[in-house]
Enzyme design. Structure first.
Site, PDB file in Angstrom:
ATOM      1  CE1 TYR A   1      -4.876  -7.691   4.107  1.00 44.00           C
ATOM      2  CE2 TYR A   1      -4.502  -7.807   6.466  1.00 44.00           C
ATOM      3  CZ  TYR A   1      -4.025  -7.864   5.172  1.00 44.00           C
ATOM      4  OH  TYR A   1      -2.704  -8.092   4.952  1.00 44.00           O
TER       5      TYR A   1
ATOM      6  CE  LYS B   1       4.016   2.721   8.054  1.00 48.17           C
ATOM      7  NZ  LYS B   1       4.348   1.312   8.054  1.00 48.17           N
TER       8      LYS B   1
ATOM      9  CG  ASP C   1       3.650  -4.030  12.551  1.00 46.00           C
ATOM     10  OD1 ASP C   1       4.022  -4.407  11.429  1.00 46.00           O
ATOM     11  OD2 ASP C   1       4.378  -3.439  13.357  1.00 46.00           O
TER      12      ASP C   1
ATOM     13  CB  CYS D   1      40.799  -0.794  17.823  1.00 52.77           C
ATOM     14  SG  CYS D   1      39.711  -2.178  18.197  1.00 52.77           S
TER      15      CYS D   1
ATOM     16  CB  CYS E   1      40.929  -6.845  16.661  1.00 53.47           C
ATOM     17  SG  CYS E   1      39.870  -5.807  17.646  1.00 53.47           S
TER      18      CYS E   1
ATOM     19  CB  CYS F   1      39.871  -2.518  14.325  1.00 53.19           C
ATOM     20  SG  CYS F   1      41.271  -3.398  15.036  1.00 53.19           S
TER      21      CYS F   1
ATOM     22  CD  GLU G   1     -10.282  -3.349   6.028  1.00 52.08           C
ATOM     23  OE1 GLU G   1      -9.157  -3.890   6.023  1.00 52.08           O
ATOM     24  OE2 GLU G   1     -11.159  -3.575   5.191  1.00 52.08           O
TER      25      GLU G   1
ATOM     26  CE  LYS H   1       0.188  -0.715   6.328  1.00 53.12           C
ATOM     27  NZ  LYS H   1       1.235  -1.574   6.854  1.00 53.12           N
TER      28      LYS H   1
ATOM     29  CG  LEU I   1      -1.947  -1.069   1.351  1.00 47.25           C
ATOM     30  CD1 LEU I   1      -2.518  -1.123   2.762  1.00 47.25           C
ATOM     31  CD2 LEU I   1      -3.052  -0.799   0.347  1.00 47.25           C
TER      32      LEU I   1
ATOM     33  NE  ARG J   1       4.848  -8.291   0.522  1.00 45.70           N
ATOM     34  CZ  ARG J   1       4.552  -7.367  -0.381  1.00 45.70           C
ATOM     35  NH1 ARG J   1       3.310  -7.120  -0.679  1.00 45.70           N
ATOM     36  NH2 ARG J   1       5.488  -6.695  -0.973  1.00 45.70           N
TER      37      ARG J   1
ATOM     38  CB  CYS K   1      43.109  -4.730  19.704  1.00 45.85           C
ATOM     39  SG  CYS K   1      43.054  -3.915  18.109  1.00 45.85           S
TER      40      CYS K   1
HETATM   41  S1  IVH Z   1      -5.205  -4.526   2.196  1.00 47.97           S
HETATM   42  C1  IVH Z   1      -4.174  -4.603  -2.262  1.00 47.97           C
HETATM   43  N1  IVH Z   1      -5.799  -4.272   4.719  1.00 47.97           N
HETATM   44  O1  IVH Z   1      -0.186  -3.894   4.972  1.00 47.97           O
HETATM   45  C2  IVH Z   1      -4.130  -4.220  -0.837  1.00 47.97           C
HETATM   46  N2  IVH Z   1      -3.530  -4.686   4.131  1.00 47.97           N
HETATM   47  O2  IVH Z   1       1.559  -2.028   3.562  1.00 47.97           O
HETATM   48  C3  IVH Z   1      -4.007  -5.376   0.031  1.00 47.97           C
HETATM   49  N3  IVH Z   1      -2.022  -4.884   6.054  1.00 47.97           N
HETATM   50  O3  IVH Z   1       0.783  -6.084   2.398  1.00 47.97           O
HETATM   51  C4  IVH Z   1      -3.755  -5.046   1.415  1.00 47.97           C
HETATM   52  N4  IVH Z   1      -3.543  -4.586   7.603  1.00 47.97           N
HETATM   53  O4  IVH Z   1       0.309  -7.049   4.731  1.00 47.97           O
HETATM   54  C5  IVH Z   1      -4.820  -4.480   3.819  1.00 47.97           C
HETATM   55  N5  IVH Z   1      -6.466  -4.075   6.922  1.00 47.97           N
HETATM   56  C6  IVH Z   1      -5.511  -4.273   6.032  1.00 47.97           C
HETATM   57  C7  IVH Z   1      -4.165  -4.498   6.408  1.00 47.97           C
HETATM   58  C8  IVH Z   1      -3.201  -4.694   5.421  1.00 47.97           C
HETATM   59  C9  IVH Z   1      -2.268  -4.828   7.366  1.00 47.97           C
HETATM   60  C10 IVH Z   1      -0.695  -5.091   5.481  1.00 47.97           C
HETATM   61  C11 IVH Z   1      -0.621  -6.082   4.350  1.00 47.97           C
HETATM   62  C12 IVH Z   1      -0.077  -5.309   3.183  1.00 47.97           C
HETATM   63  C13 IVH Z   1       0.629  -4.193   3.871  1.00 47.97           C
HETATM   64  C14 IVH Z   1       0.799  -3.020   2.960  1.00 47.97           C
END
Ligand code: IVH
Length: 678
Positions: A223, A310, A115, A404, A427, A422, A111, A113, A82, A134, A407
């Site tokens: 998602y 972000k 991690d 260094c 060392c 170094c 939604e 995101k 994204l 992926r 040593c």
């Molecule tokens: S949609 C074509 N929805 O973020 C778009 N991605 O930076 C498909 N991710 O590769 C992604 N939460 O691994 C989507 N609610 C969410 C997400 C999400 C996390 C991740 C996903 C993607 C990455 C992109």
């Protein structure tokens, strides 16, 4: 009366249902005990009636102890990433682009995101068929066995109105609770803790033993649905449907009609997200209507119908108390900031990396400065600037060290390189680095002797070079211990008991059987990587012949150029290296090539030179091995001597161009197999 098969089916359905209530809905209705009783009954029936086995049975969620290599699988459609935005202005720009393209009204779905790491699940006739990481977006690893152990991933779907075959994508996450427990266990056992839940989830999912994966409970939030026969034309409604089929579709998504709605969603989750049981790093904003998504289309790496927002990395101010200097395995010196302890994104930060002398200079960092420290996804925080307003009047510019710290040697800096280095081969960090290379997996593979143990043995004066490993005795080892501080500042204890000492010595003993070509790689001659070591071993057959080989002898060997030849000659010009090899020989290591390992299975490819490039249905190394086993030769670069370019998927354009210009014949994987069978 119920047949055995019916009973098995009924139990599976019932267990999958309770699994769903527990792991997806978090609302169990039966006790763990009742669940276990049913599971035990099913296990017994399946054992007694193997003809009814099913990989998607709830009994399979414990995984298997067999190690598997992951197969590479190509995604039906690439897994995109994204575009990122960081403020409301950029979101407005995104919305303006969408508005300009679309001719009718539109709405967004916001939604969280997640991690973690993205995964694609394929279902066929209501059962999990495949799970693929992926990877590079075009293809990933088949991790189905591991994903089956994730309890919130349905193995069989609920209801009947799902498409015959479809793909659903989502994120595999390690919940904070699993992460904390796992890292505590790792510290206890002397393993390096994971830096963050995402790395831990990724490390876990890539384990080759699914029974081990099952022991570290992961979660999976979904998602994104793909397929020709989705129930509706709304992303939001499709996700609601998928929730009915048993998927964990978090309830956090909301319909937003404009940028103001989106901003409210962001403001709410910027705070709320800290109370979630897993990490999130932003918000994803998607155009809801699938026809409109198609209308907007894709860029090469990301869709035009979605964008990520972000959350800003957390940043704090603290005092730079001092700078210390660490010497790495290659001799490179890295400055480290010692900070007044400060809370940042859930942990207390005391140290931060400063990369190199240029960075200190660019920021004009001075001891006593108040600095800004930021933590992105990684555990090691960064110093990103100085609050100059708070600088003490008498502060002095920082002078990088000249000698260094390990040593005392005078540091050197090569033209065009950022690091001060170094130059002393003796060392300690460099000596330890050479030993660590020697024991590494592709070299001698002494995995019972991890990094911390090399340090311990070095510090106790028991090893000064790799030959010393072969002189160690259990008596010397038992009872040794030491506290070790990892790069991220965590401290752990390592040492030897009776068992671990014996274990390690057994590993060292076993390494005496490692073939010559790997020993040659392990001794760490500069520029002699795995493949070159193989070529040298096969051509010169023994270390004595190699020691005596002239520059001309060496460059006559395919792929051995001036640089490598000189490096080998330099290595053997040092009496300490000759003595080291001598000690290793006396210890019983292999210094003669085992010809039988290279004997051709056929001469179907006799005297043919191949360049293998791209991705194949089997690992590339296996293909190379097949070439050699059948009398052919591998080469890394295309020249007029190349007979065939064996081209897999995603071969680089440069190779293609060169092969075409030199008239080298290109063959596919299938054509290769038919060459072999001739
Ligand atoms: S949609 C074509 N929805 O973020 C778009 N991605 O930076 C498909 N991710 O590769 C992604 N939460 O691994 C989507 N609610 C969410 C997400 C999400 C996390 C991740 C996903 C993607 C990455 C992109």
């Amino acid at each position: 009366m119920e047949t055995v098969e019916q009973r098995i089916q009924a139990l599976r359905k019932e267990l999958e249902h309770h699994n769903y209530l527990y792991y997806v809905q978090s609302q169990p209705v039966i006790s763990d005990y009742d669940y276990d009783m049913m599971l035990k009954e099913l296990e017994k029936l399946e054992q007694e009636n193997p003809q009814f086995a099913d990989v998607n049975s709830p009994t399979q969620r414990v995984g298997s102890d067999l190690n598997v290599e992951f197969q590479q699988v190509k995604h039906q459609s690439p897994m995109l990433s994204l575009d990122n935005t960081y403020n409301e202005g950029e979101l407005k720009d995104f919305d303006a682009r969408v508005a300009k393209e679309l001719t009718s009204d539109y709405r967004y779905v916001c939604e969280l995101k997640y991690d973690g790491l993205s995964v694609s699940l394929t279902y066929k006739n209501g059962a999990l068929l495949r799970a693929v990481t992926r990877g590079d977006g075009v293809q990933g690893d088949d991790v189905t066995a591991n994903v089956r152990t994730i309890k919130s991933v349905p193995l069989k779907l609920r209801g009947t109105d799902y498409p015959d075959e479809f793909e659903i994508r989502g994120e595999i996450l390690m919940p904070h609770s699993t992460f904390a427990k796992l890292n505590a266990e790792r510290e206890e056992s002397g393993d390096q803790p994971f830096a963050n839940p995402r790395n831990a989830a990724s490390g876990t999912l890539k384990m080759q033993n699914s029974a081990q994966v099952a022991k570290r409970p992961l979660d999976c939030c979904l998602y994104f649905l793909l397929g020709g026969q989705l129930p509706t034309d709304s992303h939001y409604e499709n996700l609601e449907k998928a929730r009915e089929w048993g998927f964990k579709i978090p309830l956090y998504a909301e319909i937003c009609n404009n940028v103001d709605d989106i901003s409210r969603f962001i403001a709410k989750w910027a705070v709320e997200r800290l109370n979630l049981p897993f990490d999130t790093d932003g918000i994803v904003i998607k155009v809801d209507n699938l026809a409109q998504q198609r209308q907007l289309g894709m860029r090469s790496k990301s869709p035009r119908w979605a964008v990520a927002y972000k959350f800003p990395a957390e940043r704090v101010e603290t005092l730079l108390e001092s700078i210390s200097y660490q010497v790495g395995r290659t001799g490179a010196v890295t400055p480290v900031a010692n900070l007044s302890p400060v809370r940042l994104a859930g942990t207390t930060v005391k140290r931060a990396t400063l990369h190199n002398a240029d960075q200190i200079q660019a920021l004009d960092l001075r001891i006593g400065d108040t600095v800004f420290v930021e933590k992105g996804g990684e555990i090691i925080p960064k110093v990103i600037g100085v609050n100059v307003g708070k600088r003490p009047a008498d502060s002095q510019p920082t002078l990088f060290i000249t000698h260094c710290p390990e040593c005392g040697a005078t540091l050197q800096r090569n033209e065009g390189e950022a690091a001060w280095v170094c130059p002393n081969d003796d060392c300690p960090p460099q000596v330890k680095g050479r030993i660590e290379h020697f024991i590494s997996r592709k070299a001698m593979n002494i995995d019972s002797l991890g990094e911390g143990k090399v340090e311990l043995l070095y510090d106790k004066g028991l090893i000064r070079n790799v030959a010393d490993l072969y002189q160690l005795t259990a008596q010397q080892l038992i009872g040794l211990e030491k506290m070790i501080t990892a790069e991220d500042g965590t401290v752990r204890k390592i040492g030897f008991g009776q068992r671990s000492a014996e274990n390690m010595l057994a590993g060292i003993e076993a390494s005496k059987k490692v073939p010559f070509e790997r020993v040659l790689y392990a001794i760490g001659i500069r520029f002699v990587g795995e493949t070159i070591a193989q070529k040298l071993a096969r051509n010169f057959k023994t270390i004595e012949t190699l020691e005596k080989a002239s520059h001309e002898d060496m460059i006559a060997v395919d792929e051995i150029g001036e640089r490598i030849a000189q490096s080998v000659i330099d290595f053997f010009a040092h009496p300490e290296n000759i003595a080291l090899v001598e000690h290793l020989k006396q210890a019983g290591l292999q210094f003669v090539v085992d010809e039988s390992a290279f004997q051709a299975k056929s001469d179907a490819l006799k005297d043919k030179t191949f360049v293998v490039s791209g991705v194949f249905t089997i690992p590339r190394d296996d293909i190379k091995k097949m070439i050699e086993e059948n009398g052919g030769k591998n080469s890394g670069s295309i020249s007029s001597k190349t007979d065939y370019l064996l081209a897999g998927d995603k071969m680089g354009p440069e190779k293609l161009k060169k092969a075409t210009s030199l008239g080298v014949k290109m063959i596919s994987e299938e054509e290769f197999y038919s060459l072999l069978s001739k």
